[in-house]
Scaffold this active site. Sequence first.
Site, PDB file in Angstrom:
ATOM      1  CD  GLU A 113     -10.402 -44.250 -40.981  1.00 41.22           C
ATOM      2  OE1 GLU A 113      -9.894 -45.364 -41.233  1.00 41.22           O
ATOM      3  OE2 GLU A 113     -10.568 -43.368 -41.821  1.00 41.22           O
ATOM      4  CE  LYS A 115      -2.131 -50.081 -38.375  1.00 41.71           C
ATOM      5  NZ  LYS A 115      -2.022 -51.515 -38.472  1.00 41.71           N
ATOM      6  CG  ASP A 117      -4.198 -57.011 -35.395  1.00 48.51           C
ATOM      7  OD1 ASP A 117      -3.563 -57.050 -36.465  1.00 48.51           O
ATOM      8  OD2 ASP A 117      -3.751 -57.462 -34.328  1.00 48.51           O
ATOM      9  CE1 TYR A 226      -7.533 -43.521 -49.342  1.00 49.06           C
ATOM     10  CE2 TYR A 226      -6.410 -45.449 -50.214  1.00 49.06           C
ATOM     11  CZ  TYR A 226      -6.565 -44.081 -50.156  1.00 49.06           C
ATOM     12  OH  TYR A 226      -5.754 -43.286 -50.908  1.00 49.06           O
ATOM     13  CE  LYS A 312       0.914 -51.177 -35.555  1.00 45.76           C
ATOM     14  NZ  LYS A 312       1.922 -52.125 -35.441  1.00 45.76           N
ATOM     15  CB  CYS A 406      33.987 -57.751 -35.214  1.00 50.77           C
ATOM     16  SG  CYS A 406      32.930 -58.922 -36.056  1.00 50.77           S
ATOM     17  CB  CYS A 409      36.464 -60.677 -38.201  1.00 49.37           C
ATOM     18  SG  CYS A 409      35.951 -58.967 -38.231  1.00 49.37           S
ATOM     19  CB  CYS A 424      32.103 -55.519 -38.053  1.00 50.60           C
ATOM     20  SG  CYS A 424      33.622 -56.246 -38.698  1.00 50.60           S
ATOM     21  CB  CYS A 430      33.682 -59.541 -41.087  1.00 51.06           C
ATOM     22  SG  CYS A 430      32.660 -60.006 -39.687  1.00 51.06           S
TER      23      CYS A 430
HETATM   24  S1  IVH Z   1      -5.428 -46.839 -44.192  1.00 54.64           S
HETATM   25  C1  IVH Z   1      -3.029 -45.481 -47.676  1.00 54.64           C
HETATM   26  N1  IVH Z   1      -7.093 -47.363 -42.247  1.00 54.64           N
HETATM   27  O1  IVH Z   1      -3.187 -51.185 -41.502  1.00 54.64           O
HETATM   28  C2  IVH Z   1      -4.001 -46.054 -46.735  1.00 54.64           C
HETATM   29  N2  IVH Z   1      -5.429 -48.989 -42.737  1.00 54.64           N
HETATM   30  O2  IVH Z   1      -0.168 -50.365 -41.941  1.00 54.64           O
HETATM   31  C3  IVH Z   1      -3.395 -47.102 -45.900  1.00 54.64           C
HETATM   32  N3  IVH Z   1      -5.528 -50.991 -41.358  1.00 54.64           N
HETATM   33  O3  IVH Z   1      -2.388 -52.610 -44.549  1.00 54.64           O
HETATM   34  C4  IVH Z   1      -4.292 -47.844 -45.056  1.00 54.64           C
HETATM   35  N4  IVH Z   1      -7.265 -50.397 -40.150  1.00 54.64           N
HETATM   36  O4  IVH Z   1      -4.564 -53.332 -43.568  1.00 54.64           O
HETATM   37  C5  IVH Z   1      -6.036 -47.801 -42.953  1.00 54.64           C
HETATM   38  N5  IVH Z   1      -8.653 -47.685 -40.574  1.00 54.64           N
HETATM   39  C6  IVH Z   1      -7.611 -48.130 -41.266  1.00 54.64           C
HETATM   40  C7  IVH Z   1      -7.013 -49.386 -41.023  1.00 54.64           C
HETATM   41  C8  IVH Z   1      -5.902 -49.776 -41.781  1.00 54.64           C
HETATM   42  C9  IVH Z   1      -6.362 -51.346 -40.377  1.00 54.64           C
HETATM   43  C10 IVH Z   1      -4.397 -51.809 -41.827  1.00 54.64           C
HETATM   44  C11 IVH Z   1      -4.363 -51.985 -43.314  1.00 54.64           C
HETATM   45  C12 IVH Z   1      -2.977 -51.618 -43.778  1.00 54.64           C
HETATM   46  C13 IVH Z   1      -2.232 -51.443 -42.491  1.00 54.64           C
HETATM   47  C14 IVH Z   1      -1.326 -50.226 -42.622  1.00 54.64           C
END
Ligand code: IVH
Length: 666
Positions: A113, A115, A117, A226, A312, A406, A409, A424, A430
């Site tokens: 999927e 991700k 933002d 989800y 990422k 350090c 200290c 340290c 310290c």
């Molecule tokens: S799954 C247990 N799917 O990413 C399930 N998260 O670091 C956990 N996010 O806080 C999340 N797109 O806000 C999932 N397709 C996607 C996502 C997604 C964005 C965000 C989500 C979560 C963060 C996880």
Amino acid sequence: MTKTEAINRIYFLRKTLEEHNHNYYVLSNPKISDFEYDMLMMELDSLEKKFPEIDKTSSPTQRVGNDVSNNFEQVHHKYPMLSLGNTYNTEELIEFDSRVKKIIEQNFEYVAELKLDGTSISLTYVDGVLTKGVTRGDGIKGDDVTANVKTIKSIPLQLKGNDFPKEFEMRGEIVLPHKVFDKLNAERIERGEQAFANPRNAASGSLKLINSAEVAKRNLDCYVYYMIGGDLPFKSHFKNLEKAKEWGFKVPSQITKAKNIGEIAEYINYWNTERKNLPFDIDGIVIKVDDLDLQDELGLTAKSPRWAISYKFKAEQVETELLSIDYQVGRTGAITPVANLKPVQVAGTVVKRASLHNADQIELLDIRVGDFVFIEKGGEIIPKVVAVNIKKRENNLEKVQYISTCPECNTTLVRQEGEAKHFCPNEFGCPPQILGKIEHFFSRKAMNIAGAEATVKLLFDAKLIENISDIYYLTPEKLINLERFAQKSVENLLESIENSKLTPYPRIIYALGIRNVGETVAKIIAKQFNSIEKLMLASEDELANINEIGQVIAKSIVNYFNNPLNKQIIERLVSAGVKMYDDEVNNLFSTKLNNLQIVISGTFEINSRDELKILIEKNGGKNVSSVSKNTDFLLAGSNIGPSKLEKAEKLGIKIISENEFLKMIE
Ligand code: IVH
């Protein structure tokens, strides 16, 4: 119009308007003109006003928000909102795949999927009606933003169909599409207001506006990713999302199934270049194991599921000159080299300093003072140096000589095996470490002693406190002579210190500032060892055997309590009356499983694995992750991992079924 006729018409209008709303905002396929839509809405609004006794909490008329100020109540998530582990390259993805395969030992599929933002949201539906929208918060509890969420047109207020569970949650991401973001910023600039740095900030800022009528104007959008609850339609994540689409949710169309990491890599490559054409920002890809039973079998680590991971994309990089390097000493003694840079603009802010992580990183990148370096601002707030532009290097630049003592200290630094950072070791001598530990102890998430920052430094400089236990031995006489300390401030401080003695036990463990023990780990160990005496006696093996606790954490806990000075501090805290045990002991259902170590494996008929874990703990037992000679029982469900079974049989450990277990605690 009679009341019955009005009710019928109201229900008809609500249904019709929601249908058109869905066509417009979710399917991008409007079937009627804006004018026709507005007319229907006006009719509904006037009928609802005529019959105010008819409940309108989930009516489309409520989507415009209202002018009542929200004061967001904090609510507990029924299921914690976890985050995801991150990967940045194919090797790390392959490692993830191997970890998964090692546990589930059978064929399975992944789902890939985007991700998104934005800012995450949890939506609760009861009988098909949206009842609650809660932000992620700290994952355990978040802000109730229901009124604001209702203004987001792509979130259904009433689900379509009738095959949804009685109660469930939909998790998703609230985003601000690029077009809306640009328009919003242009308007803000015109009004002389500060522009938002990026759509993510704009989305989370908008969701927390106190006036829901203002939120309605922001045109936020929501995509779901989800479904969670007890009675979901399918045992497949992918199928559940398809179902969610039928019920009226907006599910990103780019979601796909993948058989292996090769297919996932293709998906990643495609979206890495194509992402610029999407209407919203994404910062990576999420990979999930599709089968819910297998997800259960894989379980969770302290903060994230083992059945999912994110990949990422690379963040924006900018080049600038490295002017010098400083070394900072943290509260645990960890040394962090910090680059002083020629100021440069990155992702909307001016950056002057960036982290260089540790000696290995400097060595690896062969960073030299005077180099032109690339810096990057990823998800983290502190930017980091990621590479050197070797082509621009001048001949006479010298290699960095990492410090050996350090900077604060002068003590010789140490670097333990397996640790990336130098430390340290002068824990008690310290200054930044001592001060850092006390500041941490005072802080809001720890003992929450009011006015911390300013006060700590003052008390420390006046030599009134040298370690955390000293604060409980302060007296009005000692304080009153301090500069800027009036009678009233002395009273307030002492009262706040007195009150802190009753801080919940897990937070006290966190407040001690043991290396590698953050809030989550503190909660886990506090649950297993419900008094400081028990925790101090715990061995490294005992600690490492707790689910979610690894060897590194176990070691640093044992090291902490082996130190005579720390022992002394704990004694002084206890003598001062700090409550270093958990009252929860009194809330046990029974002690029938007192100190028994139980491993859970497989899938179960009556209870979920999480419920079984709670039952074990509530009856005095311990849920441990792997079978060893110290295990008392293996609680086995169907599809149990063959390696666990074999090991238990070999060690002669008793294997019990769910029913036998329930009998034991009856
Ligand atoms: S799954 C247990 N799917 O990413 C399930 N998260 O670091 C956990 N996010 O806080 C999340 N797109 O806000 C999932 N397709 C996607 C996502 C997604 C964005 C965000 C989500 C979560 C963060 C996880």
